[in-house]
Design an enzyme around this catalytic site. Structure first.
Site, mmCIF file in Angstrom:
data_model
loop_
_atom_site.group_PDB
_atom_site.id
_atom_site.type_symbol
_atom_site.label_atom_id
_atom_site.label_comp_id
_atom_site.label_asym_id
_atom_site.label_seq_id
_atom_site.Cartn_x
_atom_site.Cartn_y
_atom_site.Cartn_z
ATOM 1 N N GLU A 17 49.424 38.963 32.694
ATOM 2 C CA GLU A 17 49.849 40.365 32.300
ATOM 3 C C GLU A 17 48.516 41.402 32.630
ATOM 4 O OE1 GLU A 17 51.020 37.956 30.521
ATOM 5 O OE2 GLU A 17 53.152 38.413 30.386
ATOM 6 N N ALA B 295 58.416 38.524 34.361
ATOM 7 C CA ALA B 295 59.213 39.689 34.634
ATOM 8 C C ALA B 295 59.084 40.292 35.867
ATOM 9 C CB ALA B 295 58.918 40.679 33.386
ATOM 10 N N GLU C 64 56.699 32.811 28.466
ATOM 11 C CA GLU C 64 57.368 33.349 27.219
ATOM 12 C C GLU C 64 58.887 32.791 26.916
ATOM 13 O OE1 GLU C 64 56.397 37.549 28.214
ATOM 14 O OE2 GLU C 64 55.112 37.634 26.282
ATOM 15 N N GLY D 145 56.467 36.634 31.403
ATOM 16 C CA GLY D 145 57.724 36.727 30.780
ATOM 17 C C GLY D 145 58.525 35.146 31.077
HETATM 18 C C1 HXC Z 1 58.631 40.518 41.092
HETATM 19 C C2 HXC Z 1 57.691 38.604 42.282
HETATM 20 C C3 HXC Z 1 57.163 38.298 41.259
HETATM 21 C C4 HXC Z 1 57.371 38.972 39.962
HETATM 22 C C5 HXC Z 1 56.679 36.985 42.797
HETATM 23 N N1 HXC Z 1 57.440 37.977 43.247
HETATM 24 N N2 HXC Z 1 56.525 37.129 41.537
HETATM 25 N N3 HXC Z 1 58.656 39.823 42.270
HETATM 26 N N4 HXC Z 1 58.115 40.088 40.107
HETATM 27 N N5 HXC Z 1 56.729 38.629 38.902
HETATM 28 C C6 HXC Z 1 57.769 37.965 44.569
HETATM 29 C C7 HXC Z 1 56.867 38.514 45.649
HETATM 30 O O1 HXC Z 1 56.610 40.005 45.616
HETATM 31 C C8 HXC Z 1 57.225 37.930 47.004
HETATM 32 O O2 HXC Z 1 58.256 38.798 47.395
HETATM 33 C C9 HXC Z 1 57.770 36.682 46.643
HETATM 34 O O3 HXC Z 1 58.237 36.938 45.151
HETATM 35 C C10 HXC Z 1 56.921 35.373 46.921
HETATM 36 O O4 HXC Z 1 55.902 35.761 46.109
HETATM 37 P P1 HXC Z 1 54.393 35.312 46.697
HETATM 38 O O5 HXC Z 1 53.420 36.166 45.977
HETATM 39 O O6 HXC Z 1 54.525 35.687 48.221
HETATM 40 O O7 HXC Z 1 54.332 33.866 46.561
HETATM 41 P P2 HXC Z 1 53.033 32.810 46.222
HETATM 42 O O8 HXC Z 1 51.909 33.331 47.236
HETATM 43 O O9 HXC Z 1 53.525 31.456 46.244
HETATM 44 O O10 HXC Z 1 52.457 33.139 44.671
HETATM 45 C C11 HXC Z 1 53.322 32.969 43.638
HETATM 46 C C12 HXC Z 1 52.809 33.515 42.568
HETATM 47 C C13 HXC Z 1 52.577 35.148 42.683
HETATM 48 C C14 HXC Z 1 51.440 33.074 42.035
HETATM 49 C C15 HXC Z 1 53.734 33.321 41.417
HETATM 50 O O11 HXC Z 1 53.855 35.670 43.298
HETATM 51 C C16 HXC Z 1 52.209 36.107 41.375
HETATM 52 O O12 HXC Z 1 51.288 36.183 41.297
HETATM 53 N N6 HXC Z 1 53.426 36.699 40.908
HETATM 54 C C17 HXC Z 1 53.315 37.759 39.861
HETATM 55 C C18 HXC Z 1 52.987 36.978 38.489
HETATM 56 C C19 HXC Z 1 52.714 37.729 37.222
HETATM 57 O O13 HXC Z 1 51.961 38.699 37.322
HETATM 58 N N7 HXC Z 1 53.818 37.694 36.190
HETATM 59 C C20 HXC Z 1 53.687 38.301 35.032
HETATM 60 C C21 HXC Z 1 54.702 39.591 35.280
HETATM 61 S S1 HXC Z 1 54.607 40.496 33.866
HETATM 62 P P3 HXC Z 1 58.224 39.337 48.898
HETATM 63 O O14 HXC Z 1 59.258 40.327 48.846
HETATM 64 O O15 HXC Z 1 56.705 39.728 49.199
HETATM 65 O O16 HXC Z 1 58.694 38.202 49.791
HETATM 66 C C22 HXC Z 1 55.519 40.052 32.873
HETATM 67 C C23 HXC Z 1 55.619 40.891 31.607
HETATM 68 C C24 HXC Z 1 56.451 40.374 30.831
HETATM 69 O O17 HXC Z 1 56.134 38.974 33.000
HETATM 70 C C25 HXC Z 1 56.653 41.441 29.463
HETATM 71 C C26 HXC Z 1 58.120 40.762 28.625
HETATM 72 C C27 HXC Z 1 59.312 40.658 29.225
#
Ligand code: HXC
Length: 254
Positions: free
Chosen positions: A128, A62, A108, A105
């Site tokens: 998460e 998400a 999921e 997400g």
């Molecule tokens: C918003 C995101 C994002 C996310 C990546 N980006 N994941 N933005 N939400 N979930 C954005 C980054 O901020 C960044 O923006 C750009 O995408 C590239 O990401 P990087 O981190 O620079 O890339 P990389 O180093 O290749 O790492 C990739 C990654 C990492 C490992 C996927 O981005 C990451 O850990 N993302 C979060 C994963 C996460 O925690 N997911 C769970 C979310 S909570 P900028 O602007 O800096 O270029 C969830 C709850 C669900 O899903 C609940 C029910 C729906």
């Protein structure tokens, strides 16, 4: 604008298209995705649906930036998590074709599909806990059903990720392919399913999914009613006649 939609024979393909955000799932993307799935579901030319992302990311979860400032009331009032429930109402089989990050997400979303095919590069996880929350769209439930308590606990409590090979061994996904071919293999499998008797495919999906939500007794009764129901279709007569007369069956979806 957040998705790309195309047809490959009898398969509808929806590609998540926010590459700059690793396909993070915001409200607009999820609304477009569900609308596209519902349109394919209602289209008699389509027999199976594929959801895919980019090579780098199926979906990184998400959209954290969209959720960061939300209050509990904002979350409850939002239709956002309800979009994952809408997926359950799609009656045609849905295949997730996963490459790269498949997190939160995004994982999921893949698990709400009926089959998951992956590239060797795929990484599955529910991170998460790193954000101070837990999975909210089925992660604690579907993941546990798929891989068992031991692995699910490590993934949900400690953010452990699974490589494609690990996910295959754990029973989370169906198949792993080199990244160059995973999408065409997913579309090939989807077209093979789309070529089968449509009503039987639909009821087969319903029956398997019912096993997650019913007792064994209720599930067996439900299956039997669906089985009997298929004897009202032309396709049952056609399929059995084709077998007996050693000829290919021609399904009419009736
Ligand atoms: C918003 C995101 C994002 C996310 C990546 N980006 N994941 N933005 N939400 N979930 C954005 C980054 O901020 C960044 O923006 C750009 O995408 C590239 O990401 P990087 O981190 O620079 O890339 P990389 O180093 O290749 O790492 C990739 C990654 C990492 C490992 C996927 O981005 C990451 O850990 N993302 C979060 C994963 C996460 O925690 N997911 C769970 C979310 S909570 P900028 O602007 O800096 O270029 C969830 C709850 C669900 O899903 C609940 C029910 C729906």
């Amino acid at each position: 604008t957040n998705i790309l939609v195309r047809r490959e024979d009898r398969v509808g393909v929806v590609q998540l298209n926010r590459p700059q955000a690793r396909n993070a799932l915001n409200a607009a993307l999820m609304a477009e995705l569900i609308a596209a799935l519902q349109a394919f579901d209602a289209d008699s030319e389509i027999g199976c649906i594929v959801i895919t992302g980019s090579e780098a990311a199926f979906a990184a979860g998400a959209d954290i930036k969209q959720m960061a400032e939300a209050s509990v009331i904002d979350m409850i009032d939002s239709p956002f998590i309800g979009y994952w429930d809408e997926l359950r109402r799609i009656t045609k089989p849905v295949v997730a074709a996963v490459s790269g990050w498949c997190l939160g997400g995004g994982c999921e979303l893949a698990m709400a599909c009926d089959l998951i095919l992956a590239a060797e590069s795929a990484v599955f996880g529910q991170p998460e806990i790193n954000l101070g929350v837990i999975p909210g769209a089925g992660g604690t439930q579907r993941l546990t059903l798929a891989v068992g308590k031991a692995l699910a606990m490590e993934m949900v409590l400690n953010g452990r990720t699974l490589s494609a090979e690990e996910a295959l061994r754990a029973g989370l996904i169906n198949r792993v392919y080199p990244v160059e071919v995973y999408l065409e293999e997913a579309i090939r499998l989807a077209n093979a399913i789309a070529a089968r008797a449509p009503v039987a495919v639909r009821l087969a999906k319903e029956a398997v999914n019912a096993s997650f939500e019913m007792s064994l007794r209720a599930g067996l009764d439900h299956e039997r009613r669906l089985f009997y129901l298929l004897f009202s279709t032309d396709d049952q007569k056609e399929g059995m006649d084709a077998f007996i007369n050693k000829r290919p069956a021609h399904w009419r979806g009736q």
